[in-house]
Write a protein that holds these residues in place. Structure first.
Motif, PDB file in Angstrom:
ATOM      1  N   LEU A 117       0.831  -1.195   0.000  1.00  0.00           N
ATOM      2  CA  LEU A 117       0.000   0.000   0.000  1.00  0.00           C
ATOM      3  C   LEU A 117       0.870   1.250   0.000  1.00  0.00           C
ATOM      4  N   ARG A 150       2.648   4.503   1.130  1.00  0.00           N
ATOM      5  CA  ARG A 150       3.384   4.895   2.350  1.00  0.00           C
ATOM      6  C   ARG A 150       3.834   3.696   3.204  1.00  0.00           C
ATOM      7  N   SER A 151       3.787   2.509   2.629  1.00  0.00           N
ATOM      8  CA  SER A 151       4.227   1.356   3.429  1.00  0.00           C
ATOM      9  C   SER A 151       5.747   1.314   3.550  1.00  0.00           C
ATOM     10  N   GLY A 152       6.448   1.998   2.629  1.00  0.00           N
ATOM     11  CA  GLY A 152       7.908   2.071   2.744  1.00  0.00           C
ATOM     12  C   GLY A 152       8.664   1.489   1.560  1.00  0.00           C
ATOM     13  N   LYS A 153       8.000   1.259   0.435  1.00  0.00           N
ATOM     14  CA  LYS A 153       8.645   0.616  -0.724  1.00  0.00           C
ATOM     15  C   LYS A 153       9.818   1.439  -1.265  1.00  0.00           C
ATOM     16  N   SER A 154       9.532   2.730  -1.545  1.00  0.00           N
ATOM     17  CA  SER A 154      10.606   3.548  -2.119  1.00  0.00           C
ATOM     18  C   SER A 154      11.761   3.661  -1.133  1.00  0.00           C
ATOM     19  N   LEU A 193      12.391  10.309   4.933  1.00  0.00           N
ATOM     20  CA  LEU A 193      11.248  11.083   5.442  1.00  0.00           C
ATOM     21  C   LEU A 193      10.759  12.076   4.403  1.00  0.00           C
ATOM     22  N   LEU A 210      10.806  11.617   1.097  1.00  0.00           N
ATOM     23  CA  LEU A 210      10.414  11.019  -0.188  1.00  0.00           C
ATOM     24  C   LEU A 210       8.962  11.363  -0.481  1.00  0.00           C
ATOM     25  N   THR A 258       3.606   8.748  -4.462  1.00  0.00           N
ATOM     26  CA  THR A 258       3.152   8.754  -5.856  1.00  0.00           C
ATOM     27  C   THR A 258       1.708   8.257  -5.890  1.00  0.00           C
ATOM     28  N   ASP A 298       4.800   0.221  -7.622  1.00  0.00           N
ATOM     29  CA  ASP A 298       4.098   0.950  -6.584  1.00  0.00           C
ATOM     30  C   ASP A 298       2.616   0.809  -6.869  1.00  0.00           C
ATOM     31  N   GLN A 358       3.281  -0.365  11.684  1.00  0.00           N
ATOM     32  CA  GLN A 358       2.889   0.689  12.636  1.00  0.00           C
ATOM     33  C   GLN A 358       1.492   1.226  12.336  1.00  0.00           C
ATOM     34  N   LYS A 403       8.844  -1.498   9.182  1.00  0.00           N
ATOM     35  CA  LYS A 403       8.878  -0.397  10.179  1.00  0.00           C
ATOM     36  C   LYS A 403       8.780  -0.948  11.600  1.00  0.00           C
ATOM     37  N   ASP A 411      10.952  -1.014  13.729  1.00  0.00           N
ATOM     38  CA  ASP A 411      11.771  -0.251  14.686  1.00  0.00           C
ATOM     39  C   ASP A 411      10.893   0.482  15.688  1.00  0.00           C
ATOM     40  N   ILE A 414      14.283  -0.098   7.881  1.00  0.00           N
ATOM     41  CA  ILE A 414      15.420   0.505   7.177  1.00  0.00           C
ATOM     42  C   ILE A 414      16.435   1.078   8.167  1.00  0.00           C
ATOM     43  N   TYR A 415      16.071   1.111   9.458  1.00  0.00           N
ATOM     44  CA  TYR A 415      16.959   1.712  10.453  1.00  0.00           C
ATOM     45  C   TYR A 415      17.987   0.727  11.018  1.00  0.00           C
TER      46      TYR A 415
HETATM   47  N1  LIG Z   1       9.978   4.112  11.181  1.00  0.00           N
HETATM   48  C1  LIG Z   1      10.161   3.729   9.922  1.00  0.00           C
HETATM   49  N2  LIG Z   1       9.720   4.501   8.925  1.00  0.00           N
HETATM   50  C2  LIG Z   1       9.941   4.072   7.653  1.00  0.00           C
HETATM   51  C3  LIG Z   1      10.597   2.849   7.360  1.00  0.00           C
HETATM   52  N3  LIG Z   1      10.630   2.691   6.024  1.00  0.00           N
HETATM   53  C4  LIG Z   1      10.025   3.776   5.492  1.00  0.00           C
HETATM   54  N4  LIG Z   1       9.601   4.613   6.465  1.00  0.00           N
HETATM   55  C5  LIG Z   1       8.895   5.904   6.302  1.00  0.00           C
HETATM   56  O1  LIG Z   1       7.650   5.660   5.706  1.00  0.00           O
HETATM   57  C6  LIG Z   1       7.271   6.793   4.903  1.00  0.00           C
HETATM   58  C7  LIG Z   1       6.762   6.324   3.549  1.00  0.00           C
HETATM   59  O2  LIG Z   1       7.824   5.744   2.859  1.00  0.00           O
HETATM   60  P1  LIG Z   1       7.852   5.595   1.256  1.00  0.00           P
HETATM   61  O3  LIG Z   1       9.098   4.868   0.964  1.00  0.00           O
HETATM   62  O4  LIG Z   1       7.636   6.906   0.617  1.00  0.00           O
HETATM   63  O5  LIG Z   1       6.590   4.666   1.028  1.00  0.00           O
HETATM   64  P2  LIG Z   1       6.050   4.114  -0.355  1.00  0.00           P
HETATM   65  O6  LIG Z   1       5.466   2.780  -0.077  1.00  0.00           O
HETATM   66  O7  LIG Z   1       7.092   4.168  -1.427  1.00  0.00           O
HETATM   67  O8  LIG Z   1       4.931   5.165  -0.628  1.00  0.00           O
HETATM   68  P3  LIG Z   1       4.166   5.518  -2.008  1.00  0.00           P
HETATM   69  O9  LIG Z   1       5.180   6.151  -2.914  1.00  0.00           O
HETATM   70  O10 LIG Z   1       3.098   6.444  -1.555  1.00  0.00           O
HETATM   71  O11 LIG Z   1       3.594   4.226  -2.514  1.00  0.00           O
HETATM   72  C8  LIG Z   1       8.504   7.689   4.831  1.00  0.00           C
HETATM   73  O12 LIG Z   1       8.292   8.778   5.663  1.00  0.00           O
HETATM   74  C9  LIG Z   1       9.623   6.837   5.359  1.00  0.00           C
HETATM   75  O13 LIG Z   1      10.610   7.575   6.046  1.00  0.00           O
HETATM   76  C10 LIG Z   1      11.066   2.067   8.471  1.00  0.00           C
HETATM   77  O14 LIG Z   1      11.661   0.988   8.336  1.00  0.00           O
HETATM   78  N5  LIG Z   1      10.808   2.545   9.727  1.00  0.00           N
END
Ligand SMILES: Nc1nc2c(ncn2[C@@H]2O[C@H](COP(=O)(O)OP(=O)(O)OP(=O)(O)O)[C@@H](O)[C@H]2O)c(=O)[nH]1
Length: 395
Positions: free
Chosen positions: A65, A67-71, A87, A89, A92, A112, A143, A175, A177, A216-217
């Motif tokens: 989904l 904002r799950s953290g893919k990018s 933070l 990024l 899309t 994505d 989270q 996530k 962490d 990712i931390y």
């Molecule tokens: N605490 C924490 N935050 C994370 C982690 N990985 C990603 N994030 C945060 O999650 C948010 C969304 O990350 P993106 O990588 O933009 O997520 P995405 O799935 O690519 O989002 P879309 O492009 O909307 O599909 C960012 O603010 C990141 O910093 C993690 O392992 N731990």
């Protein structure tokens, strides 16, 4: 990033011919192909100095989904972005594809899939996508409330399985962490249970899902990625065997074969892996590449920070020596050796020479198969054409 086009068969075949370019050690923005990758099906480049074209590289999709953290995962693992920078990024809002095919041993695409897009959308051909895929990583934000993610996971897995039952389904509970140790275990158990129950309800209990707790931390994301990639390498048992022979004949404690750009290990010997050892290897690769980038390039910036000459020795204060050597353009061997064993460096180097040769041979066999397959398909195409190059009319 670009809207995903429907790829006709022809383009799909061309993509199989894609050739790897120079390794990317920077932040890598330029290595992203925008939408369709430019393909260079030039047989002349298929030589031994470039033994890893996409045919031997696993293709991995990264879904989940918004904002799950893919990018973030992709930027941190493949482009050395620091976790804090993710933070900023941008999100899309359409289906996007990014390729990380030029930078490392791992050929991997990010798809994505924002939550509102469904599989009946005619703007993309999901059958084509899943047909060429080795592993599908589905990222779940631990989270957040993960009910919607689980529904999307179920839909994605069942669709993908119908098209290609050989895909490995890898679920990153991401996530973590932000969770306490107890909460981590509980979340994993809950997601595992629900995802498998959904499959059982649909009569698809034969689909196997693998779960990983990632962030990712820390190094957990690299470790999880390593395991995902290893499952896709057909030569893995041979590589492990070669590593076992190499370490036992050289008095080495532990050896990893690393993809230098991503710092994921594609194989190790059969002794157990502990996180600290793995982290030390990652740190060593960082040091080598950073020093090399700063002091190793020519004044005009020519050359690459990692080449045939790349080697490093780091002596730790606990009588252990870390030894890194180049194996191929993408791969490095990192070994843990006791100081007293390292006195026989000549022996280690000789054995390494044999090991390196064997690794190249392993991949060369594969390349021969690829070349002969290409040759055959070219012959068939030629047969179908008339002498002036126009296609023969159907009989
Ligand atoms: N605490 C924490 N935050 C994370 C982690 N990985 C990603 N994030 C945060 O999650 C948010 C969304 O990350 P993106 O990588 O933009 O997520 P995405 O799935 O690519 O989002 P879309 O492009 O909307 O599909 C960012 O603010 C990141 O910093 C993690 O392992 N731990």
């Amino acid at each position: 990033m670009s809207q995903v086009p429907r790829m006709p068969q022809e383009e799909e075949e061309e993509e199989e011919d894609e050739l790897v370019g120079l390794a990317d050690y920077g932040d890598g923005a330029e290595s992203f192909s925008d939408g369709d990758p430019e393909t260079g099906a030039d047989e002349a480049f298929l030589d031994f100095s470039d033994p890893f074209n996409t045919e031997v590289k696993p293709r991995i999709l990264l879904m989940g989904l918004r904002r799950s953290g893919k990018s973030s995962i992709q930027k941190v693992v493949f482009h050395k972005m620091s976790p804090n920078e993710t933070l900023f990024l941008e999100s899309t809002n359409k289906i996007c594809r990014e390729d990380v095919s030029n930078s490392s041993f791992v050929n991997f695409q990010i798809w994505d899939f924002p939550g509102q897009i469904d599989f009946f959308d005619p703007t993309f051909d999901y059958e084509m996508i899943f047909r060429g895929t080795g592993a599908l990583i589905f990222v779940i934000d631990s989270q957040d409330d993960y009910m919607e993610a689980l529904a999307r996971l179920h839909l994605t897995v069942t669709r993908a399985y119908k098209v290609n039952p050989d895909i490995n389904f890898e679920i990153f509970i991401h996530k973590v962490d932000g969770l306490s140790d107890d909460h981590k275990i509980e979340t994993q158990r809950d997601i595992h249970q629900r995802a498998n129950d959904d499959l059982a309800d649909a009569g698809l209990e034969k689909i196997h899902l693998s779960f990983y707790l990632t962030s990712i931390y820390d190094h957990s994301i690299f470790e999880a990625f390593s395991k995902v990639v290893q499952k896709l390498i057909p030569q893995l048992p041979t590589l492990e065997n070669l590593l076992n022979i190499f370490i036992s004949n050289s008095g080495i404690e532990k050896a990893f074969l690393f993809d230098v750009v991503s710092k994921i290990y594609i194989a190790t010997d059969s002794t157990p892996v502990d996180m600290q050892t793995y982290e030390l290897c990652c740190d060593m690769i960082d040091v080598v590449i950073d020093i090399s980038c700063i002091y190793g390039l020519k004044e005009d910036g020519a050359g690459t920070p990692y080449d045939k000459e790349s080697t490093a020795i780091i002596k730790l204060n606990n009588t252990t020596v870390l030894y890194l050597k180049e194996v191929t353009k993408f791969l490095a061997l990192v070994c843990f050796v006791r100081e007293e064993s390292f006195e026989r460096k000549g022996l280690i180097d000789y054995n390494f020479h044999c090991f390196r040769k064997a690794i190249h041979e392993v991949f060369e066999v594969r390349m021969k198969v690829v070349r002969s397959r290409k040759h055959q398909s070219q012959m068939q195409k030629n047969k179908r054409a008339t002498p002036n190059g126009t296609p023969r009319a159907p009989l």
